[in-house]
Structures are given as C-alpha cells and as structure tokens.
Write a protein that holds these residues in place. Structure first.
Motif, short mmCIF file in Angstrom:
data_model
loop_
_atom_site.label_atom_id
_atom_site.label_comp_id
_atom_site.label_asym_id
_atom_site.label_seq_id
_atom_site.Cartn_x
_atom_site.Cartn_y
_atom_site.Cartn_z
N ILE A 95 0.83 -1.20 0.00
CA ILE A 95 0.00 0.00 0.00
C ILE A 95 0.87 1.25 0.00
O ILE A 95 0.54 2.25 -0.66
CB ILE A 95 -0.97 -0.02 1.19
CG1 ILE A 95 -1.84 -1.28 1.15
CG2 ILE A 95 -1.86 1.21 1.19
CD1 ILE A 95 -2.67 -1.52 2.39
N ARG A 137 3.79 1.50 -1.41
CA ARG A 137 4.24 1.62 -2.81
C ARG A 137 3.15 2.27 -3.67
O ARG A 137 3.43 3.10 -4.53
CB ARG A 137 4.57 0.24 -3.38
CG ARG A 137 5.90 -0.33 -2.96
CD ARG A 137 6.08 -1.73 -3.55
NE ARG A 137 7.40 -2.25 -3.26
CZ ARG A 137 8.47 -2.04 -4.02
NH1 ARG A 137 8.37 -1.31 -5.12
NH2 ARG A 137 9.64 -2.54 -3.69
N TYR A 138 1.91 1.86 -3.42
CA TYR A 138 0.78 2.39 -4.20
C TYR A 138 0.67 3.91 -4.02
O TYR A 138 0.54 4.65 -5.00
CB TYR A 138 -0.51 1.69 -3.77
CG TYR A 138 -1.76 2.30 -4.35
CD1 TYR A 138 -2.17 1.98 -5.64
CD2 TYR A 138 -2.53 3.20 -3.60
CE1 TYR A 138 -3.33 2.54 -6.18
CE2 TYR A 138 -3.67 3.75 -4.13
CZ TYR A 138 -4.07 3.43 -5.42
OH TYR A 138 -5.20 4.01 -5.95
N ASN A 147 1.38 7.10 -6.61
CA ASN A 147 0.36 8.09 -6.88
C ASN A 147 0.74 9.48 -6.36
O ASN A 147 -0.13 10.33 -6.13
CB ASN A 147 -0.99 7.63 -6.30
CG ASN A 147 -1.67 6.60 -7.19
OD1 ASN A 147 -2.32 6.95 -8.16
ND2 ASN A 147 -1.50 5.33 -6.86
N THR A 190 -9.94 0.06 -2.87
CA THR A 190 -10.50 -0.87 -3.85
C THR A 190 -12.02 -0.80 -4.01
O THR A 190 -12.57 -1.39 -4.93
CB THR A 190 -10.11 -2.33 -3.50
OG1 THR A 190 -10.61 -2.65 -2.19
CG2 THR A 190 -8.59 -2.50 -3.52
N THR A 241 -4.58 -3.35 -10.92
CA THR A 241 -3.59 -3.08 -9.87
C THR A 241 -3.76 -4.16 -8.81
O THR A 241 -4.86 -4.39 -8.31
CB THR A 241 -3.81 -1.69 -9.26
OG1 THR A 241 -3.45 -0.70 -10.22
CG2 THR A 241 -2.95 -1.50 -8.02
N PHE A 281 -2.54 -5.93 -5.13
CA PHE A 281 -1.90 -5.80 -3.82
C PHE A 281 -1.64 -7.20 -3.29
O PHE A 281 -2.59 -7.94 -3.00
CB PHE A 281 -2.82 -5.03 -2.86
CG PHE A 281 -3.13 -3.62 -3.30
CD1 PHE A 281 -2.33 -2.56 -2.88
CD2 PHE A 281 -4.20 -3.36 -4.15
CE1 PHE A 281 -2.62 -1.26 -3.29
CE2 PHE A 281 -4.50 -2.07 -4.56
CZ PHE A 281 -3.69 -1.01 -4.12
N LEU A 318 3.49 -5.18 -5.33
CA LEU A 318 2.48 -4.35 -5.97
C LEU A 318 2.66 -4.46 -7.48
O LEU A 318 3.76 -4.23 -8.00
CB LEU A 318 2.63 -2.88 -5.55
CG LEU A 318 1.70 -1.89 -6.26
CD1 LEU A 318 0.26 -2.04 -5.76
CD2 LEU A 318 2.18 -0.45 -6.07
N LEU A 341 1.38 -2.52 -10.43
CA LEU A 341 0.68 -1.25 -10.61
C LEU A 341 0.05 -1.17 -12.00
O LEU A 341 0.72 -1.30 -13.01
CB LEU A 341 1.65 -0.08 -10.42
CG LEU A 341 1.02 1.30 -10.36
CD1 LEU A 341 0.10 1.44 -9.15
CD2 LEU A 341 2.10 2.38 -10.33
N ASP A 377 -6.80 2.25 -12.03
CA ASP A 377 -7.65 2.20 -10.84
C ASP A 377 -9.05 1.64 -11.11
O ASP A 377 -9.95 1.82 -10.30
CB ASP A 377 -7.78 3.59 -10.21
CG ASP A 377 -6.51 4.01 -9.49
OD1 ASP A 377 -5.77 3.11 -9.05
OD2 ASP A 377 -6.26 5.22 -9.37
N SER A 382 -8.97 -4.18 -9.46
CA SER A 382 -7.98 -4.50 -8.43
C SER A 382 -8.00 -5.99 -8.10
O SER A 382 -9.04 -6.64 -8.19
CB SER A 382 -8.24 -3.69 -7.15
OG SER A 382 -9.50 -4.01 -6.60
#
Length: 450
Positions: free
Chosen positions: A22, A24-25, A29, A109, A140, A142, A154, A156, A159, A162
């Motif tokens: 998370i 990294r996410y 962003n 998500t 994406t 996780f 991750l 990526l 969005d 997920s």
C-alpha cells in the motif's frame, strides 16, 4: 473518505509485506509517504529508494514535521503493532485520521472492480498468479508476497480493476467489497484471534456474503459457489496432469470450454490448485483462456514459496514460508514429487507460541515425515511466551530419531553434517533472513574454487 484530498500517508509497521504494498501504491500516486518499522529490511530499503522516509525508533520526534498536519495526513497501522506504540497513540490522541491496513485497502479498492483471494493457505500464490494474468487488463494488484516476475508486492496498473489478498487475520477481509472472489481453504488457524475453529468458519461465511457477483471455492468447502478441483467433477477441473522437463502440463475443463496443455512451473498439486483458482477467477472476469494459458506459462513464482536458493546436482536449498501443518505437508509432497529418491532435511522455525500450542500434534506429524529435522526456537512475532510452549516440547513429540534442536550459530554446521542432499527451510519468521546466510556459506567454497 476522499483519498484525493490526502497529501501525506504515514505507515506504522511500513516494512510489513501487506503494508509496504500500500505504501508503494501511494508513492506511485505522488503522495508523500513515510513510516516506522521495528528493524531495517530489504523491503524498507526498497521503499527508501522510492524516496519514502523511514525510521526505526518509536518516538514522536521522529515523525516528519510535514506529517503533523492532521488535515492533510492519513495514518495507516498494522494490527501487529503494540497498543503501547508511542507514535500510534500520539496520532489517536490528536484526532488524526487513523485506519487499519485492511480499512485503507477497502477504501482504495471499493470504487474498483475487485477480485479477492481468501483462504487460510494459498492466498499469496493464487493472488500473485491472478495479478500476473490480470496485468494484461491493467489491474492493480496488492499482494502478500514478492512476485518474482515483478520483484514487487504491488503490480501497478490503473484504478478500474484491483486484485487483493483477502486476509482472514483479525477479520481484515470483511473490510473488502469484492465483485469476484475465491476461497482456497478454511483450515483452523489464528485461534489466538478467533478462539475456536467455528468462529473462523463463520468469518469466511461472512466474507462470502460480501461477494457481489461470483464466488469460487475449492471443492469440498462448506460454502456455495462455483467449484474447482483436480481430477474430480467440478465447475473447473484440472486433469491429465504430468511432469515434463521440470514443469507441470495439464488440461482444464471450464463450465463452457476445454483448454489443453497448460504449462506451469511451480511444483506440487497445491500449486496446480492455486493456478486453477486464478484461472477460474480470470475466466469469470472475461479474460480469454488462451491469454490465461500464456500467463500461466510465464509465471515465475513468489519469493519464499518453494524458492530455490541453490539448485545443483549435489545440493538443493529450498526456501518456503510454510508455517502451518497443512502447508508443511504440501511442501513435503512437492519435494517428494520432485526428488523421490533423495533424503530430505527440514529446518523449521515455529511461528507464534499460540499457533505452536494449538497445533502441536499436527506440527509433529507433519515434520516426522521428513528424513531429518532441525528445529529452531519459536519466532514470537507479536506474542509473549506461553509457559511450557517451546521447540523442545515440539521436538519430543516428533516421531523420528533423526531430529535435534539448532540455532542460528550452529545452523550451517548442522546442515553440513547432514546426510541429506535436499534441504528445505520453512517458517514465517526471520528464517527468511537466515536462509540467505546459509546460502552464502554453501556458495563460498564453490566461489573459492573458481
């Protein structure tokens, strides 16, 4: 909650495998990300290379000044963190927005088309396979492990779609809103949280009720859904399994199609089941079977899931995260399948005093099936010791004369004194660091000979 209004995200326990995905996410962003963890690791080093600021001392003064603005800062913590944690209590007492890891994953998500992978075993490998397949449609993902294809937890994408690992620990998966989900297994575990196996099963039933579109379950589980199995009648059936050139080849019958000669590199029937679950989820979503087949053939695995550290004609060293009796049995079956005529030494580090106590006889039975056994001390993680629960107690219950206690100092010598050419090191604690020390010691003589 509008995540677009958040400028800073502070993670307490940032080095955890689920937390770091998370982090990294948010870093990807363009959010400012910082955090605390107990000790440095490869995960924290990798995050620091992404300009994430990390410290390892729990003091309020270590929180970066820009993260002290509660209108712009979100705080995320893992349930494994102590309730006495100074930074966590500072944020709570000063009315910051503070969420558990599972809650923020649910927030991220809930506006996506979400595919969730649940189960007491197989979650990480199945979700990693599914993430690899769904990368084609820019999902994406996780993950709860480091996928070898991406060297990351991750994957990526965009969005809109997920893939998440739906973790039953602390009932975390009840924070998710999956459209498609699978349940791989429902064996008793986390009894320190649930108390009795029936309570764990109830949480899986509650999770199944949150699935909006399609639920897929391993055949035999007491939950309604599309089923999958090997060599049994099921909605998704793998059959005609064979090993050729060190890889599995098998066919699959879906509810509407048959696809032949799927190639898959990971050993063990349990991994074929994981691949089949991922195939079923991707098929229900709408990915073509031909594209799924191509992805399965190129999936390299997950670090610490039957990962080869050394693989020569004279010596094999395998690393696996297995920390539950069912998982140990799965590794044993896979290693016997790959090396049917060789002696196998298992090095096991029990994880948690409570889990060791709850499954002591099952652990002993699973470990007894190896040719030789070396036991490390119990890795406590978040727990305090329980009187009488230790590795010596487990050792005495193992019905095999080729067994002994070891420690980090003696480990390499004990392995070198073994008659086994195949060594598997199992556990969810710092044995994952120890195996690199073992590998380096065994590679040294070869390097010196060159």
């Amino acid at each position: 909650m509008n995540l677009k209004n958040i400028h800073n995200v502070f993670f307490i326990g940032i080095g955890g495998i689920g937390m770091s995905a998370i982090a990294r996410y948010f870093a990807a962003n363009k959010k400012a990300v910082a955090g605390y963890d107990k000790t440095p690791s490869q995960i924290t080093k990798d995050l620091e290379e992404l300009s994430v600021e990390i410290h390892f001392n729990d003091a309020v003064k270590n929180i970066p000044i820009s993260f002290l603005n509660k209108d712009k800062t979100l705080v995320v913590y893992t349930p494994a963190i102590s309730k006495n944690h100074k930074q966590l209590n500072y944020f709570l007492e000063n009315d910051f927005k503070v969420l558990k890891r599972s809650e923020i994953l649910g927030e991220i998500t809930k506006s996506t088309f979400c595919l969730g992978v649940a189960g007491t075993h197989g979650k990480t490998t199945t979700s990693s396979i599914l993430g690899h397949i769904m990368a084609e449609v820019n999902a994406t993902s996780f993950l709860g492990g480091i996928a070898e294809n991406y060297n990351s937890n991750l994957i990526l994408g965009e969005d809109k779609i997920s893939v998440v690992e739906a973790d039953e620990f602390d009932r975390s998966f009840l924070q998710l809103s999956p459209n498609i989900a699978c349940i791989t297994s429902m064996d008793a575990d986390h009894l320190d949280i649930y108390g009795v196996p029936e309570a764990l099963q109830e949480s899986f039933f509650a999770f199944s009720q949150k699935v909006s579109d399609t639920l897929i379950v391993a055949k035999g589980l007491p939950i309604e859904g599309l089923t999958y199995a090997i060599n049994e009648d099921a909605d998704y059936k793998a059959f005609n399994l064979r090993i050729e050139r060190g890889k599995y080849i098998f066919d699959v019958q879906t509810p509407s199609e048959k696809i032949n000669n799927i190639e898959f590199l990971l050993p063990g029937n349990h991994n074929v089941m994981n691949a089949l679950a991922a195939l079923a989820m991707a098929d229900v979503y709408g990915v073509s079977l031909e594209n799924i087949k191509k992805s399965l053939a190129t999936f390299k695995g997950v670090k610490r899931r039957f990962s080869y550290k050394i693989k020569t004609n004279d010596f094999v060293l395998i690393d696996d995260y297995a920390h539950h009796p069912t998982e140990i049995n799965a590794v044993k079956s896979a290693v016997r399948e790959m090396y049917p005529n060789e002696k196998v030494l298992v090095v096991f580090q029990p994880h948690l005093f409570s889990r060791t106590k709850d499954f002591i006889n099952d652990f002993a039975n699973a470990l007894s099936k190896f040719d030789e056994i070396l036991l490390l001390d119990i890795y406590p993680a978040r727990e305090e010791p329980i009187k009488g629960v230790n590795s010596e107690w487990l050792l005495n219950k193992i019905e095999n004369s080729n067994k002994k206690l070891t420690n980090r100092t003696k480990l390499v010598k004990d392995i070198k004194n073994s008659a086994s050419k195949i060594v598997v090191m199992l556990g969810a604690g710092d044995i994952g660091v120890m195996i690199n020390e073992v590998r380096d010691q065994f590679l040294k003589p070869q390097e010196n000979e060159v």
